[in-house]
Motif scaffolding. Structure first.
Motif, short mmCIF file in Angstrom:
data_model
loop_
_atom_site.label_atom_id
_atom_site.label_comp_id
_atom_site.label_asym_id
_atom_site.label_seq_id
_atom_site.Cartn_x
_atom_site.Cartn_y
_atom_site.Cartn_z
N LEU A 262 0.81 -1.22 0.00
CA LEU A 262 0.00 0.00 0.00
C LEU A 262 0.84 1.27 0.00
CD1 LEU A 262 -2.75 -1.06 2.57
CD2 LEU A 262 -2.99 -0.87 0.07
N ASP A 263 2.10 1.17 0.41
CA ASP A 263 2.98 2.33 0.47
C ASP A 263 3.36 2.75 -0.95
OD1 ASP A 263 4.82 4.30 1.01
OD2 ASP A 263 6.21 2.99 2.08
N SER A 264 2.86 3.88 -1.36
CA SER A 264 3.09 4.33 -2.74
C SER A 264 4.54 4.74 -3.00
CB SER A 264 2.16 5.50 -3.07
OG SER A 264 2.42 6.57 -2.19
N ASP A 265 5.33 4.93 -1.93
CA ASP A 265 6.73 5.31 -2.11
C ASP A 265 7.63 4.10 -2.39
OD1 ASP A 265 6.07 7.94 -1.66
OD2 ASP A 265 6.49 7.82 0.49
N VAL A 266 7.13 2.91 -2.11
CA VAL A 266 7.92 1.70 -2.31
C VAL A 266 7.58 1.13 -3.69
CG1 VAL A 266 8.40 -0.63 -1.49
CG2 VAL A 266 7.97 1.21 0.15
N VAL A 267 8.60 0.97 -4.51
CA VAL A 267 8.38 0.43 -5.85
C VAL A 267 8.85 -1.02 -5.86
CG1 VAL A 267 8.94 0.66 -8.29
CG2 VAL A 267 8.68 2.71 -6.88
N VAL A 268 7.88 -1.92 -5.95
CA VAL A 268 8.16 -3.35 -6.01
C VAL A 268 7.36 -3.90 -7.19
CG1 VAL A 268 7.97 -5.55 -4.79
CG2 VAL A 268 8.40 -3.45 -3.50
N PRO A 269 7.99 -4.70 -8.04
CA PRO A 269 7.23 -5.28 -9.15
C PRO A 269 6.02 -6.05 -8.62
CG PRO A 269 9.57 -5.70 -9.42
CD PRO A 269 9.39 -5.10 -8.06
N TYR A 270 4.87 -5.88 -9.28
CA TYR A 270 3.63 -6.48 -8.79
C TYR A 270 3.75 -8.00 -8.67
CZ TYR A 270 -1.22 -7.62 -8.06
OH TYR A 270 -2.38 -8.12 -7.53
N ALA A 271 4.44 -8.65 -9.58
CA ALA A 271 4.59 -10.10 -9.51
C ALA A 271 5.30 -10.51 -8.22
CB ALA A 271 5.36 -10.62 -10.72
N ASP A 272 6.30 -9.73 -7.81
CA ASP A 272 7.02 -10.03 -6.58
C ASP A 272 6.14 -9.84 -5.35
OD1 ASP A 272 9.22 -10.54 -8.15
OD2 ASP A 272 10.23 -8.65 -7.66
N ILE A 273 5.44 -8.73 -5.30
CA ILE A 273 4.59 -8.45 -4.14
C ILE A 273 3.40 -9.40 -4.11
CG2 ILE A 273 3.09 -6.65 -5.10
CD1 ILE A 273 4.69 -6.49 -1.64
N PHE A 274 2.89 -9.80 -5.28
CA PHE A 274 1.80 -10.76 -5.32
C PHE A 274 2.23 -12.08 -4.71
CE2 PHE A 274 -0.92 -14.01 -7.19
CZ PHE A 274 -2.18 -13.46 -6.98
N ALA A 275 3.43 -12.52 -5.05
CA ALA A 275 3.96 -13.77 -4.48
C ALA A 275 4.12 -13.65 -2.97
CB ALA A 275 5.29 -14.13 -5.13
N GLU A 276 4.60 -12.50 -2.51
CA GLU A 276 4.75 -12.28 -1.06
C GLU A 276 3.39 -12.25 -0.37
OE1 GLU A 276 7.45 -9.21 0.34
OE2 GLU A 276 8.39 -9.20 -1.64
N LEU A 277 2.40 -11.63 -1.00
CA LEU A 277 1.06 -11.60 -0.43
C LEU A 277 0.47 -13.01 -0.34
CD1 LEU A 277 -0.28 -8.43 -2.26
CD2 LEU A 277 0.02 -8.66 0.22
N CYS A 278 0.70 -13.81 -1.36
CA CYS A 278 0.21 -15.20 -1.33
C CYS A 278 0.87 -15.98 -0.20
CB CYS A 278 0.48 -15.89 -2.67
SG CYS A 278 -0.55 -15.31 -4.02
N GLU A 279 2.18 -15.83 -0.06
CA GLU A 279 2.90 -16.52 1.02
C GLU A 279 2.43 -16.05 2.39
OE1 GLU A 279 7.14 -16.16 0.55
OE2 GLU A 279 7.04 -16.84 -1.53
N ALA A 280 2.24 -14.75 2.53
CA ALA A 280 1.79 -14.20 3.82
C ALA A 280 0.39 -14.71 4.16
CB ALA A 280 1.80 -12.67 3.76
N GLN A 281 -0.49 -14.71 3.17
CA GLN A 281 -1.86 -15.18 3.40
C GLN A 281 -1.86 -16.66 3.77
OE1 GLN A 281 -4.51 -14.91 0.01
NE2 GLN A 281 -6.25 -14.55 1.36
N GLU A 282 -1.04 -17.44 3.12
CA GLU A 282 -0.95 -18.87 3.43
C GLU A 282 -0.40 -19.10 4.84
OE1 GLU A 282 1.48 -22.66 1.76
OE2 GLU A 282 0.50 -21.40 0.26
N ALA A 283 0.60 -18.31 5.23
CA ALA A 283 1.17 -18.43 6.57
C ALA A 283 0.13 -18.10 7.63
CB ALA A 283 2.39 -17.51 6.72
N VAL A 284 -0.66 -17.06 7.40
CA VAL A 284 -1.72 -16.69 8.34
C VAL A 284 -2.75 -17.81 8.41
CG1 VAL A 284 -3.67 -15.11 8.70
CG2 VAL A 284 -1.43 -14.20 8.10
N ASP A 285 -3.13 -18.33 7.27
CA ASP A 285 -4.11 -19.41 7.21
C ASP A 285 -3.62 -20.62 8.01
OD1 ASP A 285 -6.61 -20.35 6.31
OD2 ASP A 285 -5.64 -21.47 4.70
N ASP A 286 -2.38 -21.01 7.80
CA ASP A 286 -1.81 -22.16 8.51
C ASP A 286 -1.74 -21.92 10.01
OD1 ASP A 286 -1.52 -23.44 6.08
OD2 ASP A 286 0.64 -23.08 5.93
#
Length: 85
Positions: free
Chosen positions: A18-42
């Motif tokens: 959400l931080d507009s000052d941080v530039v991260v390729p969407y594919a990279d952040i999407f993968a991180e979001l998937c991993e984070a969501q899975e970790a929370v789920d587990d």
């Protein structure tokens, strides 16, 4: 397993997205979001605490909203998470 820390780590990923000052390729952040969501789920699958359940739900939903590029919804869940903690 520290459920609260796992959720905080997931929220940190969402906040970075959400931080507009941080530039991260969407594919990279999407993968991180998937991993984070899975970790929370587990982590939350093993918890019986209602507070942990609410905290997990907010973190999980924040990840989901961010993955779908729904920034205002993701911010709402991030705020809900911090109110729970």
């Amino acid at each position: 397993m520290n459920i609260e820390q796992i959720c905080k780590d997931a929220i940190a990923v969402v906040e970075r997205y959400l931080d507009s000052d941080v530039v991260v390729p969407y594919a990279d952040i999407f993968a991180e979001l998937c991993e984070a969501q899975e970790a929370v789920d587990d982590a939350c699958y093993e918890s019986n605490s209602s507070k942990s359940h609410r905290t997990c739900r907010a973190a999980w939903q924040a990840c989901l909203a961010a993955k779908h590029d729904e920034c205002s919804l993701a911010k709402m869940y991030v705020n809900e998470f911090w109110e729970q903690v």
